[in-house]
Write a protein that holds these residues in place. Structure first.
Motif, short mmCIF file in Angstrom:
data_model
loop_
_atom_site.label_atom_id
_atom_site.label_comp_id
_atom_site.label_asym_id
_atom_site.label_seq_id
_atom_site.Cartn_x
_atom_site.Cartn_y
_atom_site.Cartn_z
N UNK A 128 -1.72 -9.73 36.83
CA UNK A 128 -2.92 -8.91 36.71
C UNK A 128 -2.78 -7.86 35.63
N UNK A 129 -3.82 -7.08 35.49
CA UNK A 129 -3.80 -5.98 34.53
C UNK A 129 -4.71 -4.88 35.07
N UNK A 130 -4.55 -3.68 34.54
CA UNK A 130 -5.34 -2.55 35.01
C UNK A 130 -6.01 -1.85 33.83
N UNK A 131 -7.05 -1.11 34.15
CA UNK A 131 -7.80 -0.38 33.13
C UNK A 131 -7.93 1.08 33.54
N UNK A 132 -8.54 1.86 32.68
CA UNK A 132 -8.87 3.26 32.97
C UNK A 132 -7.67 4.10 33.40
N UNK A 133 -6.54 3.86 32.74
CA UNK A 133 -5.33 4.65 32.98
C UNK A 133 -4.94 4.72 34.46
N UNK A 134 -4.94 3.57 35.13
CA UNK A 134 -4.58 3.53 36.55
C UNK A 134 -3.22 4.17 36.81
N UNK A 135 -2.29 4.05 35.87
CA UNK A 135 -0.95 4.59 36.04
C UNK A 135 -0.79 5.94 35.33
N UNK A 136 -1.90 6.59 35.07
CA UNK A 136 -1.86 7.88 34.39
C UNK A 136 -2.10 7.72 32.90
N UNK A 137 -2.51 8.82 32.29
CA UNK A 137 -2.78 8.81 30.85
C UNK A 137 -1.47 8.95 30.08
N UNK A 138 -1.33 8.13 29.05
CA UNK A 138 -0.17 8.22 28.19
C UNK A 138 -0.33 9.34 27.18
N UNK A 139 0.60 9.42 26.26
CA UNK A 139 0.52 10.41 25.18
C UNK A 139 0.89 9.73 23.87
N UNK A 140 0.71 10.45 22.79
CA UNK A 140 1.02 9.87 21.49
C UNK A 140 -0.11 8.99 21.00
N UNK A 141 0.23 8.06 20.15
CA UNK A 141 -0.76 7.18 19.51
C UNK A 141 -1.26 6.12 20.48
N UNK A 142 -2.47 5.66 20.23
CA UNK A 142 -2.96 4.44 20.87
C UNK A 142 -2.81 3.38 19.79
N UNK A 143 -1.78 2.57 19.93
CA UNK A 143 -1.42 1.66 18.85
C UNK A 143 -2.37 0.47 18.72
N UNK A 144 -2.86 -0.06 19.81
CA UNK A 144 -3.69 -1.26 19.73
C UNK A 144 -4.98 -1.09 20.52
N UNK A 145 -6.06 -1.59 19.95
CA UNK A 145 -7.38 -1.56 20.57
C UNK A 145 -8.02 -2.92 20.34
N UNK A 146 -8.85 -3.35 21.28
CA UNK A 146 -9.51 -4.65 21.20
C UNK A 146 -8.50 -5.78 20.98
N UNK A 147 -7.38 -5.69 21.69
CA UNK A 147 -6.34 -6.71 21.62
C UNK A 147 -6.90 -8.02 22.15
N UNK A 148 -6.62 -9.10 21.44
CA UNK A 148 -7.14 -10.40 21.85
C UNK A 148 -6.06 -11.46 21.66
N UNK A 149 -5.45 -11.85 22.76
CA UNK A 149 -4.42 -12.89 22.76
C UNK A 149 -4.95 -14.12 23.50
N UNK A 150 -4.46 -15.29 23.13
CA UNK A 150 -4.83 -16.50 23.88
C UNK A 150 -3.94 -16.64 25.11
N UNK A 151 -2.77 -16.00 25.08
CA UNK A 151 -1.81 -16.07 26.18
C UNK A 151 -0.60 -16.89 25.84
N UNK A 152 -0.68 -17.70 24.80
CA UNK A 152 0.45 -18.55 24.42
C UNK A 152 1.29 -17.96 23.29
N UNK A 153 0.86 -16.82 22.73
CA UNK A 153 1.59 -16.22 21.61
C UNK A 153 3.00 -15.82 22.03
#
Length: 185
Positions: free
Chosen positions: A92-117
Motif C-alpha cells: 500500500x501507500x499513504x498520502x497527506x503526510x500520514x507519517x508526519x510532515x518531512x523537512x527539506x526539499x520535495x525531490x519528486x512530484x507527479x512520480x509515475x512508475x509502471x512498477x517494473x522499473x
C-alpha cells in the motif's frame, strides 16, 4: 521508565539542533536528475507512528534528504520504492503526510512508475526538485514485510531519537550517524 528530570530539555535541544541543521537553506537542484553512473540514491522510511516496513519515503539526492509528493502517487510507485528499501514489494501507500510532515526539499512530484522499473530514476516525474507541493502532501509506503534475498542496506529511521538502554540514556542521530552517551539515569 521515563527520561530523567532535566534530560528531556537536553534531548529537546539536541533534536531541535538536528532538525535545524537538516532544514538549513537548500541548495538549488541540478538541472538533470541522477544517472546510473552517478552516486547511488539512498532511501529511508521516516515518521511516526510506524513499523519498520512503513513510513514517509525519503530520498537522499544532491547531498540532501527530501521527500516525495503524493500527487499522482500509485501502488506501482510504491513497489519501486519498496524494492529500493530492500523489500520485495509494496502492499500500500499513504498520502497527506500520514507519517508526519518531512523537512527539506520535495525531490519528486507527479512520480509515475509502471512498477517494473529497477530504479526510481527510470520513472517519469516533473524532474528532480521541481514540485508545487508542500510537506502536507508527503507520500508514504507500506512495504510487504519480506526482504529481498541478499539485500545488504538497511533503512534509516528517525533523524533524532533517544533510547533508554539498561538505565543509560543514549541519543542516536542519523543526522550525523553517531551515538551520544549522556550518562546513567
Amino acid at each position: 521508565m521515563g527520561v530523567p528530570h532535566g534530560w528531556r530539555e537536553l534531548l529537546g535541544l539536541f533534536c531541535g539542533l538536528c532538525l535545524w541543521v537538516s532544514a538549513a537553506e537548500p541548495s538549488p537542484p541540478t538541472p538533470t536528475g541522477p544517472s546510473r553512473e552517478g552516486p547511488p540514491l539512498q532511501f529511508r522510511l521516516a515518521g511516526y507512528p510506524r513499523k519498520h516496513n512503513e513510513g514517509r519515503i525519503e530520498v537522499f539526492y544532491n547531498q540532501e534528504w527530501g521527500t516525495i509528493c503524493d500527487d499522482d502517487f500509485t501502488l506501482a510507485n510504491a513497489h519501486v520504492l519498496c524494492r529500493h528499501l530492500g523489500f520485495v514489494a509494496a502492499t500500500g501507500w499513504t498520502h497527506s503526510a500520514k507519517y508526519g510532515k518531512g523537512s527539506g526539499r520535495i525531490w519528486l512530484d507527479n512520480l509515475s512508475c509502471s512498477g517494473s522499473e529497477k530504479s526510481v530514476v527510470d520513472c517519469r516525474s516533473r524532474g528532480w526538485g521541481n514540485s508545487d507541493c508542500s510537506h502536507e502532501e508527503d507520500a508514504g509506503v507500506i512495504c510487504k514485510d519480506e526482504r529481498i534475498a541478499g539485500f545488504v542496506d538497511s533503512n534509516v529511521i528517525e533523524p533524532c531519537d533517544y533510547y533508554l538502554v539498561r538505565h543509560l540514556l543514549v541519543i542516536w542521530s542519523a543526522c550525523y550517524g553517531i551515538f551520544i552517551y549522556l550518562g546513567s539515569s
